[in-house]
Motif scaffolding. Sequence first.
Motif, short mmCIF file in Angstrom:
data_model
loop_
_atom_site.label_atom_id
_atom_site.label_comp_id
_atom_site.label_asym_id
_atom_site.label_seq_id
_atom_site.Cartn_x
_atom_site.Cartn_y
_atom_site.Cartn_z
N ALA A 54 0.83 -1.21 0.00
CA ALA A 54 0.00 0.00 0.00
C ALA A 54 0.87 1.26 0.00
CB ALA A 54 -0.92 -0.01 1.23
N ILE A 55 1.96 1.21 0.76
CA ILE A 55 2.89 2.38 0.81
C ILE A 55 3.49 2.63 -0.57
CG2 ILE A 55 5.11 3.18 1.74
CD1 ILE A 55 4.32 1.78 4.40
N LYS A 56 3.91 1.53 -1.22
CA LYS A 56 4.54 1.66 -2.55
C LYS A 56 3.56 2.24 -3.56
CE LYS A 56 8.21 -1.79 -2.51
NZ LYS A 56 8.72 -2.98 -3.17
N PHE A 57 2.33 1.73 -3.54
CA PHE A 57 1.31 2.26 -4.46
C PHE A 57 1.00 3.72 -4.13
CE2 PHE A 57 0.11 -2.10 -5.86
CZ PHE A 57 0.02 -1.84 -7.21
N GLY A 58 0.93 3.99 -2.83
CA GLY A 58 0.62 5.36 -2.36
C GLY A 58 1.67 6.35 -2.83
N ILE A 59 2.95 5.96 -2.73
CA ILE A 59 4.04 6.84 -3.16
C ILE A 59 3.94 7.10 -4.66
CG2 ILE A 59 6.55 6.98 -3.46
CD1 ILE A 59 6.81 5.54 -0.75
N SER A 60 3.68 6.04 -5.42
CA SER A 60 3.58 6.19 -6.89
C SER A 60 2.42 7.13 -7.24
CB SER A 60 3.38 4.84 -7.56
OG SER A 60 4.50 4.04 -7.31
N PHE A 61 1.31 6.99 -6.55
CA PHE A 61 0.15 7.85 -6.81
C PHE A 61 0.47 9.30 -6.45
CE2 PHE A 61 -3.84 9.88 -5.42
CZ PHE A 61 -4.54 9.82 -6.62
N PHE A 62 1.15 9.47 -5.30
CA PHE A 62 1.56 10.80 -4.86
C PHE A 62 2.45 11.45 -5.92
CE2 PHE A 62 5.13 13.14 -2.90
CZ PHE A 62 4.45 14.25 -2.41
N LEU A 63 3.38 10.65 -6.46
CA LEU A 63 4.31 11.19 -7.47
C LEU A 63 3.59 11.54 -8.77
CD1 LEU A 63 7.37 8.93 -6.75
CD2 LEU A 63 7.28 11.39 -6.49
N LEU A 64 2.56 10.79 -9.07
CA LEU A 64 1.77 11.09 -10.27
C LEU A 64 1.07 12.45 -10.12
CD1 LEU A 64 1.29 9.34 -12.83
CD2 LEU A 64 -0.97 8.85 -11.92
N VAL A 65 0.52 12.68 -8.94
CA VAL A 65 -0.11 13.98 -8.66
C VAL A 65 0.95 15.08 -8.63
CG1 VAL A 65 -1.47 15.28 -6.95
CG2 VAL A 65 -1.99 12.89 -7.36
N TYR A 66 2.11 14.73 -8.08
CA TYR A 66 3.21 15.69 -7.98
C TYR A 66 3.69 16.12 -9.37
CZ TYR A 66 7.08 17.93 -5.56
OH TYR A 66 7.94 18.85 -5.05
N LEU A 67 3.61 15.18 -10.32
CA LEU A 67 4.02 15.48 -11.69
C LEU A 67 3.13 16.60 -12.27
CD1 LEU A 67 6.13 14.23 -13.73
CD2 LEU A 67 4.20 13.10 -14.78
N ILE A 68 1.85 16.53 -11.95
CA ILE A 68 0.92 17.58 -12.41
C ILE A 68 1.31 18.92 -11.76
CG2 ILE A 68 -1.52 18.32 -12.45
CD1 ILE A 68 -2.16 15.22 -12.27
N PHE A 69 1.66 18.84 -10.49
CA PHE A 69 2.10 20.04 -9.77
C PHE A 69 3.35 20.64 -10.44
CE2 PHE A 69 5.09 21.56 -6.45
CZ PHE A 69 4.42 22.70 -6.06
N ALA A 70 4.28 19.77 -10.84
CA ALA A 70 5.51 20.24 -11.51
C ALA A 70 5.18 20.95 -12.82
CB ALA A 70 6.45 19.07 -11.75
N ILE A 71 4.15 20.46 -13.53
CA ILE A 71 3.73 21.11 -14.78
C ILE A 71 3.13 22.49 -14.47
CG2 ILE A 71 2.13 20.95 -16.75
CD1 ILE A 71 2.43 17.84 -16.48
N VAL A 72 2.36 22.54 -13.37
CA VAL A 72 1.76 23.83 -12.95
C VAL A 72 2.88 24.82 -12.59
CG1 VAL A 72 0.30 24.95 -11.21
CG2 VAL A 72 -0.39 22.77 -12.17
N VAL A 73 3.93 24.33 -11.96
CA VAL A 73 5.06 25.19 -11.59
C VAL A 73 5.69 25.80 -12.85
CG1 VAL A 73 7.40 25.22 -10.59
CG2 VAL A 73 5.56 24.05 -9.40
N ILE A 74 5.87 24.96 -13.88
CA ILE A 74 6.43 25.47 -15.14
C ILE A 74 5.55 26.58 -15.69
CG2 ILE A 74 6.90 24.87 -17.56
CD1 ILE A 74 7.75 22.11 -16.61
N ARG A 75 4.25 26.33 -15.69
CA ARG A 75 3.29 27.30 -16.21
C ARG A 75 3.33 28.60 -15.40
NH1 ARG A 75 1.08 29.73 -19.79
NH2 ARG A 75 -0.93 30.65 -19.44
N GLN A 76 3.39 28.44 -14.07
CA GLN A 76 3.39 29.60 -13.18
C GLN A 76 4.66 30.43 -13.37
OE1 GLN A 76 0.79 30.44 -11.60
NE2 GLN A 76 1.63 32.20 -10.53
N VAL A 77 5.79 29.75 -13.52
CA VAL A 77 7.06 30.46 -13.73
C VAL A 77 6.99 31.24 -15.04
CG1 VAL A 77 9.52 30.11 -14.23
CG2 VAL A 77 8.48 28.95 -12.30
#
Lengths: 228, 94
Positions: free
Chosen positions: B28-51
Amino acid sequence: MPDIFNSNKNWPENQNPSLTKDIKPVHPTVFKSKDLHRLPGHTHNPLSAYYYYPEKVRFVNADPQEKVVLLLRKHPITNLGWLSLSFLLIFVPFFLPLLTFNAKIPPELELVLSLVWYLVLTSFIFEKFLNWFFNVNIVTDERIIEVDFYNLFYREISDANIDQIQDVTVEVGGGVRTFFNYGDVIIQTAAEVPRIEFEAIPYPDGVAKILRELRIEEEQEKLEGRVR
Amino acid sequence: MKEGLDKQYFGINFMSNTTVLENYALLAIKFGISFFLLVYLIFAIVVIRQVKVMTSTLKVGFELQLKTLAYIHFAFTLFVLVISVLSLIIPSLF
């Protein structure tokens, strides 16, 4: 009857304060390029907290004739808190066994957890840096602008004309602020935004002086009918 | 030992000494981390846009460096996500 006060009528023409046409602003808005480089506070360093007559600074909604006089950020020393914290957080993964109470963690999970930690830390540092970099105060020859960059998703830009400035207060308190010569400049305006704050900026007294001179200049322009 | 009993699924040996509950927790932890990173990837795209938006709001001659930092942040996020997914699928790699 004796005269109470006799004005000195022997003023040389170029020193007579009553001749307002001869008063030249201390900070003329037009400089020759070579003169700009000799001004104190003029820099080309993009990470500077104090730019005086910056050449490369452009901002959105600027009028074509508008000249940027000052660009201010918080004093770099204000970043010391989050920089120290970030430095300490770098070492957290080394204490992972202690934090997990020596639980048996597979090596691949340990690696991924460490990488995630550094990723979040990178993001924290980047966000803090952007916060400092884009939280700027701009003084032009026509207005003052405050750009507040609260977080990655929210920013606020407010401005007021120079002639709408009613009161400028300088606040420098505390040992650190006095030592590094930075503080707040609070500007009361007659604009829609009644209060504009330049927070923790370097040389607050100098900034207040420049604002005063710009106001005098603006009033002079009004009197002479040179208002843009 | 019987053939196949020590087989690992998602890097977890369900026949090991640890309890089944612990194994599921790790999964569950491993899946949770992967899911978190998937959401984080969207955040990283938003950061690019914001910059990009912020650098168009204020130009001081440091735009290229900031955009590069935003892209590096995105690349790092992608790298960690790939590592996380690999650790889930092929744990023997690590």
